[in-house]
Structure formats: C-alpha cells, structure tokens
Design a protein around this motif. Structure first.
Motif, short mmCIF file in Angstrom:
data_model
loop_
_atom_site.label_atom_id
_atom_site.label_comp_id
_atom_site.label_asym_id
_atom_site.label_seq_id
_atom_site.Cartn_x
_atom_site.Cartn_y
_atom_site.Cartn_z
N SER A 74 -10.37 -34.47 -40.14
CA SER A 74 -10.12 -34.21 -38.72
C SER A 74 -11.33 -34.70 -37.93
O SER A 74 -12.48 -34.50 -38.36
CB SER A 74 -9.88 -32.71 -38.48
N HIS A 75 -11.06 -35.32 -36.77
CA HIS A 75 -12.12 -35.88 -35.92
C HIS A 75 -11.99 -35.34 -34.51
O HIS A 75 -10.87 -35.07 -34.04
CB HIS A 75 -12.05 -37.42 -35.87
N ALA A 76 -13.12 -35.22 -33.86
CA ALA A 76 -13.19 -34.93 -32.43
C ALA A 76 -14.01 -36.04 -31.78
O ALA A 76 -15.20 -36.20 -32.07
CB ALA A 76 -13.82 -33.56 -32.19
N ILE A 77 -13.38 -36.82 -30.88
CA ILE A 77 -14.01 -37.98 -30.27
C ILE A 77 -13.95 -37.82 -28.76
O ILE A 77 -12.85 -37.81 -28.17
CB ILE A 77 -13.32 -39.29 -30.69
N PRO A 78 -15.08 -37.70 -28.09
CA PRO A 78 -15.07 -37.63 -26.61
C PRO A 78 -14.92 -39.02 -25.99
O PRO A 78 -15.36 -40.03 -26.57
CB PRO A 78 -16.42 -37.01 -26.28
N PHE A 79 -14.25 -39.08 -24.81
CA PHE A 79 -14.05 -40.32 -24.06
C PHE A 79 -14.68 -40.17 -22.68
O PHE A 79 -14.43 -39.17 -21.98
CB PHE A 79 -12.56 -40.63 -23.93
N VAL A 80 -15.46 -41.16 -22.32
CA VAL A 80 -16.08 -41.20 -20.99
C VAL A 80 -15.79 -42.57 -20.40
O VAL A 80 -16.15 -43.61 -20.99
CB VAL A 80 -17.60 -40.95 -21.07
N GLY A 81 -15.13 -42.59 -19.26
CA GLY A 81 -14.76 -43.85 -18.62
C GLY A 81 -13.76 -44.65 -19.41
O GLY A 81 -13.72 -45.89 -19.31
N GLY A 82 -12.94 -43.99 -20.22
CA GLY A 82 -11.93 -44.67 -21.01
C GLY A 82 -12.41 -45.23 -22.32
O GLY A 82 -11.60 -45.77 -23.10
N GLU A 83 -13.73 -45.12 -22.62
CA GLU A 83 -14.27 -45.63 -23.87
C GLU A 83 -14.73 -44.46 -24.75
O GLU A 83 -15.30 -43.48 -24.25
CB GLU A 83 -15.45 -46.57 -23.61
N PRO A 84 -14.50 -44.54 -26.07
CA PRO A 84 -14.94 -43.46 -26.95
C PRO A 84 -16.46 -43.46 -27.10
O PRO A 84 -17.09 -44.52 -27.22
CB PRO A 84 -14.24 -43.77 -28.27
#
Length: 721
Positions: free
Chosen positions: A184-194
């Motif tokens: 399982s992964h948790a990936i934040p996105f800022v400005g549409g980019e991971p």
C-alpha cells in the motif's frame, strides 16, 4: 513463444497489423493482474493473472509453460501438483525477469504480435520509487528481446489519480492512497505532480487479507480445507468483507451475540448430497428374512447330514475291504504272503490290523458312539513302553534313560488323548443341546425365542457383573474407599489372598532374621500353588461365558432383529457417530468479515510492524518538503482511494475518521473513492499515452545504448502535459 492456454485464457487479437506504429502499447504490470491494450481505448485488450506455472506432461515428461490461471481440464494431461504458481514480483518490485519474460511473451502474443519484434512504443507502469536495478532490467528486456522503439515508465497510482482528476473526482492538490495486492502506498500531489520524496509504503495488501481469512477459516473448519481454495476465499473476501468503523465495539457486538451480530453473519453452503433415507424394516420383511435364513440353515443342515452319511458310507466300505483282506490273508500260504501284500499296498499284517483299528475308531466317532480302547492297541502300547513297569535297579543306565523317555512320551500321548476325548464329548454335548433346542423351537417358536432372549439377557448381566467385580473389586459402604480407589489387595479374591499369605508367612518364618527361603526344594511348591489359575471358586467357572457364546450364536441364526453387543474396554469411550446434515457443510463468516480487512489499518495483527493506511496519510503529509500556504489542507481535502483492496465497504469513512484524529480541529478532510479502483490505473495510462506530447516523455532505444543506466536513474515522467 510456446504457451498452453486453457479455455479461460484470452483470445488472440487479430487487428495488430492495422494499428499504426505510432500508437503506444499500454501495460499495467500489477503484482496481481497483467493488463495490456492500446492507447486511447477505455478497456484493456488482454487481462490475466500475473503468474506462471511450469508443469510436466504426464506421458512425455516435457515441461510446458502456463501463464495465468490454468484450466482444470489440463490436469488430465499435465502434473500440476509438483509445481506451484510463480510470480515475478517481490512485494511489488519485479526481480524475477525470467518469469517476466514469459509473461511479456504471452501478453504480446495475445495482442497479435508476429515473431518477437514489437514495433510500437510501450508505456509500462511500476511502483513508486522503483529501484533503478529493476527499471534497468525491464528496459533491457524490452529493448533487447522485443526491439521496442521507445519506453516510458510511470507510477500506477499517479495514473489513477490523474484519470480521476480529469473526471472531477479529485483536485490538483491531493493524496493518493493506493492499496494493491501486496503493498500500500500514500503519494501526495502538489500542482498535479506526485511528490515522490514524501510518499510512504507499507507491505500489506489484498494478498495478506485473503491469506489471513484463509488461515482463520482453515482453523475453524479444518474438515473443509479442500474446499477452501485460494480462489474461493478471495471470492468470499470480496463479497462479504467490510471495514468496521470502530473495531473494538464491533468485536464486542459479536462477543455478546446480539441480534445485530446474527444479521451481519453470512453463511456459505458447500456442495452437499443428502444421504438416502433408511426405511424401517417392516414385520413382513423381518419374517421374509427369517424364512430365508431358516431355509438356508435347513439346506446347510441337509448338506452336512448328506456329507456325514457319505463319509460314514466310505469308512464302512473301507472297513469291509480291510476285513476282507485279513480273511483272505488267512488262506494264503506262508511263502506267498509277501507277494499277496505287494498287490494290496500294505507291508505287513500288523499294518492292516492298525488300519482296521483306526478306521473303526473313526467310524464310531462319526456315528457318535464312544470309542473303546482295543486290546490290540493296549498290547501294542505295552510293547512300545516296555520299560515303564520295570524297577530302576534292574535296568542299566542307558535303559533308565530310555525308561524316562518312554514315560514322558506316554504321559504326553495320554494327555493328548484325554484332551481329544474331552473335546469330542463336548462336541457331542453341543450337538445334543442343539438338537434339543431345535425340537423346542419347532414345538413353539415364539416361546422358544422369548426364553432364549431372557436367558441371553440374564447370562450377559451375570458375566458383566463378574468381570466388573474382578476388575474393580467390590464396592464398600461407610467410610471405606469405593472401587474407584481400590488397592492391590482389594482386587484379589479369597484364594489369591490365601496364596499371598502362605508365601509371605513362609518366607518370614523360615528366615528368622536370615532370608533362607528357597534353599530347600519343597519351598518352591508354594510358587507352583501361586501359579494355578483355577481358583475362581467364588466367581464360578467359565461355563457361563461358553453358554453365552452358544446362545448368542443361536440368536444370530434364528432372530433377524438380534444385534449382538460389542464389548468395549472400561478405558475406551464409545463414540456415537451421527449422520452428516446440511448444516455440517455450511461455513459461517461472522467476525472474520471485518477482522481480516482490519489489518489494512492494524498490520501488527498479522505480525507486520508497520503503519496502517490512516497513519501512512499523516506520515506523507509530514514529509512534504514545502509546507504552508494551506497546502496541507488542500491535500487532505482531496484524498483518493484506489487499488483493488480499497473496494471494501466502509473503508472511506474509517480512513476519514483516522486522519481526522491526526489533523487539527476543523481541518477540511474529504476522502473519495476512484471511479474504478481496479482499472483506473490502466485507463489513466492509456489516456496519457494517447496525447500528442507523450513521445516527448519516452526514451528511445538509441538513448538507452548511448546513456545507459545512469540516464535511467535521472529519468522521471511528468504527468501534467
């Protein structure tokens, strides 16, 4: 490319030649499922399980390759028991590229590729922060083996997030929580980019949920382990599993066994065939069977009587022939005796006389007459044991030894004859009793049968009581111990106690301070007395048991409804086996419905000391390199759940409640689920590869040969085009 595809395998595509070479091939290389198709399409062309099986042919021994789930019909031709499914993944990282090659061969062959050369660009998904060694080996495999013109690598969770962003489900700033097959992964996105520097991973996924459920059901229903296959348990998990909002209160609900717990319990019925119902035997059927048994018994008795009559007739003829030989031998002259005997087969006259005695005794036994010892037999015995009656002082030492030998032989022979005579008399007595019983039965069958049953019941109780007293000893009243705590002395009867007293008293009196018991030969007579077993004067002889055996056998012959009692030891427990019912083939799933998916939030339940989904979200937010300007609130306001393990009911609410505990008061938190958590990764990759600027994000085979692995280390796909 040599593969065997069962009936469940995907069909081979026929339009490969008509697709332009500029159209990329999109591959979602998941740890559970392999999906491949064309860019711009909404569904993958080929989907199969990402495993390989290599069994041997049962006749030729040739090893074949089966990709995906094999067809059960293949078990007729291939031995699939000695090989297991093998995956190319360790967690979600490809490390077995030999197996990966088999899977890619099969995928391209199903797409319609002729030969081994692929003339289309390839977009293939990988896990977040994939090791450079795995990416390099994958690029080498695609460039060297298949000759693809260009390759692009992208994260599956990022493609799913971007696809749902286009649908308006999530925002440009957000958090993608992808719970897959093994991780399982948790990936934040800022400005549409991971922001891959802030991503978090836990080695827990749908595989562990299914495995945990399979373990619990196997322990609960060990007699149905053959029915609890991986596919069946996977189906039960997907159909009945849910995430509890409060795990402790949900467990308490099932512990109290309330009506709400019964409503949440599910039942899975296994295949079951009801046993044929037994119709009780009617009186007419019992009478018919009794008549058949009586007819068979009468036939056997007639056969035995005919056989006995024939045997008596044969012995009488033999006896007449021997007497005729003796009479003829009297008329033969002395010189012609040997020639006469040579024609008869006998050596001497004494042999013929011995044969006459033997046949006469056998004939009397067959007729039931007492066997008398003939004078001639006594005379021959006197000649055989000639030294027995002679005093020892008149014999030489060798003759004395011979006398002892003759005495031993005579004693043994007489004992055998007495035992044989006793058995013969017992047999005659049994036949006499059987004849009397048969006469009584023919006079009044019902009364005879009732008397026989009563006698059998009385003898059974008597024999059982005697065995019980002999084993446990008599019970006593008052303050004395009961039979459950009797000692050695209380189990002995009166005769045994007397022998023990004689032995101990003799040893004590004879010793007088010095143990001299056993020096004299007469001392050992006590041991001979101790070894005798015919001391059951207070218990009675074994005649009752013999009579009980005879009556039991008699009842089995004439009473069809009689069932003999099976004797069992007092230390054995009688197990009553009841017939299996429909309820015995039901698997009940109650607390397991939410206990197994709970490991996504509490991995320590299965021994994995890592963070759960809600804790992973908090860790990813804390790892963000740029904070402030409300970026954390924007991220928590758009949390997307994707992946095959995020389809459990209640998982969104549970994740929102867990994140709310870690965030400040009144923080904006919104958890949404992907439109299709399973296929959105491939759909997002297919939509991304269909754009005109996709070729700018790939690297070609020429770049790979010139720049090598170091360039792959710096390679990073941009998801916002």
């Amino acid at each position: 490319m040599a593969f065997i595809s069962g009936s469940r395998g995907p069909d081979r595509q026929s339009d490969y030649k008509f697709i332009p070479r500029s159209c990329p091939i999109v591959i979602d290389n998941g740890a559970s499922t392999f999906r491949i198709g064309w860019a711009g399409e909404s569904e993958p062309r080929i989907t199969f399980r990402n495993v390989v099986l290599r069994p041997r042919h049962k006749i030729t021994g040739e090893t074949v390759t089966i990709v995906g789930d094999h067809d059960p019909a293949l078990l007729k031709y291939f031995d699939c028991t000695r090989s297991s499914h093998r995956s190319a993944f360790d967690s979600n990282v490809v490390y077995q590229f030999e197996i990966m090659e088999y899977i890619l061969d099969y995928g391209f062959e199903r797409m319609g590729v002729e030969g081994s050369r692929v003339d289309h660009p390839v977009l293939i998904t990988e896990c977040a922060c994939n090791p450079i060694q795995s990416r390099s080996k994958m690029a080498e495999l695609l460039f060297e083996n298949y000759g693809v013109p260009s390759v692009a690598f992208g994260v599956d969770a990022a493609f799913s997030y971007k696809y749902n962003q286009r649908l308006g489900i999530c925002d440009r700033d957000g958090l993608a929580i992808c719970s897959g097959f093994t991780t399982s992964h948790a990936i934040p996105f800022v400005g549409g980019e991971p922001v891959l520097e802030a991503c978090c991973r836990t080695n827990i996924g749908g595989y562990h949920v299914t495995d945990y459920l399979k373990q619990l059901l196997s322990l609960k229903y060990s007699n149905h382990m053959s029915n609890l296959s991986w596919e069946k348990v996977e189906g039960l998990k997907m159909e009945h599993g849910y995430v509890a909002q409060d795990y402790a209160s949900e467990v308490q609900l099932f512990q109290t066994g309330t009506k709400a717990a019964e409503e949440k319990t599910r039942c899975w019925q296994l295949p079951w065939t009801p046993p044929p119902t037994e119709v009780p035997i009617s009186e007419e059927e019992i009478a018919r069977k009794a008549a058949i048994k009586e007819k068979q018994g009468q036939r056997l008795r007639e056969m035995a009587a005919a056989k006995k009559s024939s045997r008596i007739s044969d012995m009488e003829n033999e006896l007449h022939g021997l007497e005729f030989l003796l009479n003829e031998l009297k008329t033969v002259k002395e010189n012609d005796i040997q020639s006469f005997l040579s024609q008869t087969g006998y050596v001497s006259k004494q042999e013929i006389e011995s044969a006459v005695v033997r046949v006469t005794q056998s004939l009397r036994r067959a007729k039931g007459e007492p066997v008398e010892v003939e004078d001639k037999a006594e005379a021959s015995a006197a000649e055989k044991y000639s030294l027995i009656n002679i005093p020892d002082n008149m014999l030489s030492p060798d003759q004395q030894k011979e006398k002892k030998r003759q005495l031993l032989i005579k004693t043994t022979t007489e004992g055998r004859q007495r035992a044989k005579q006793k058995r013969f008399e017992e047999e005659l007595e049994r036949e006499r009793k059987n004849q009397e019983d048969e006469e009584k039965r023919l006079e009044n069958p019902e009364l005879y049968l009732e008397e026989l049953r009563t006698k059998h019941r009385e003898l059974s109780e008597k024999v059982e009581q005697r065995k019980r007293l002999k084993t446990n000893g008599p019970r006593t009243n008052g303050n004395q111990n009961l039979s459950s705590s009797v000692g050695r002395g209380e189990r002995l009867n009166a005769a045994q106690k007397e022998r023990m007293r004689l032995l101990t008293t003799a040893a004590y009196d004879r010793g007088k301070g010095e143990d001299t018991f056993g020096i004299k030969e007469e001392d050992w007579q006590l041991y001979k007395l101790m070894s005798k077993d015919n001391d059951d004067d207070d218990e009675g002889p074994d005649d009752d048991e013999a009579e009980l055996v005879r009556i039991t056998s008699r009842l089995q012959d004439i009473d069809p409804a009689f069932i003999p009692k099976v004797e069992s030891s007092s230390y054995q427990t009688v197990t009553h086996i009841r017939p299996l019912t429909k309820e015995d083939f039901q698997i009940t799933i109650g607390v397991e419905r939410f206990r197994c998916p709970e490991i996504l939030f509490q991995p320590n339940m299965v021994g994995i000391d890592q963070a759960g989904l809600d804790e992973m979200a908090g860790i990813s937010i804390q790892r963000l390199p740029l904070k402030g300007d409300g970026v954390e609130d924007r991220i928590t306001h758009s949390i997307l759940l994707t992946g095959g393990s995020c389809i459990f009911p209640g998982i969104s609410e549970r994740l929102e409640a867990g994140i709310r505990k870690m965030r400040p008061f009144e923080s904006p938190i919104r958890v949404v689920r992907a439109s299709d958590p399973v296929l959105d990764a491939w759909r997002g990759a297919a939509a991304y590869a269909a754009s005109d600027q996709f070729l700018l994000q790939t690297f070609s085979r020429q770049d790979y040969y010139e720049k090598g692995e170091e360039w792959l280390r710096r390679y990073r796909l941009r998801y916002t085009i």
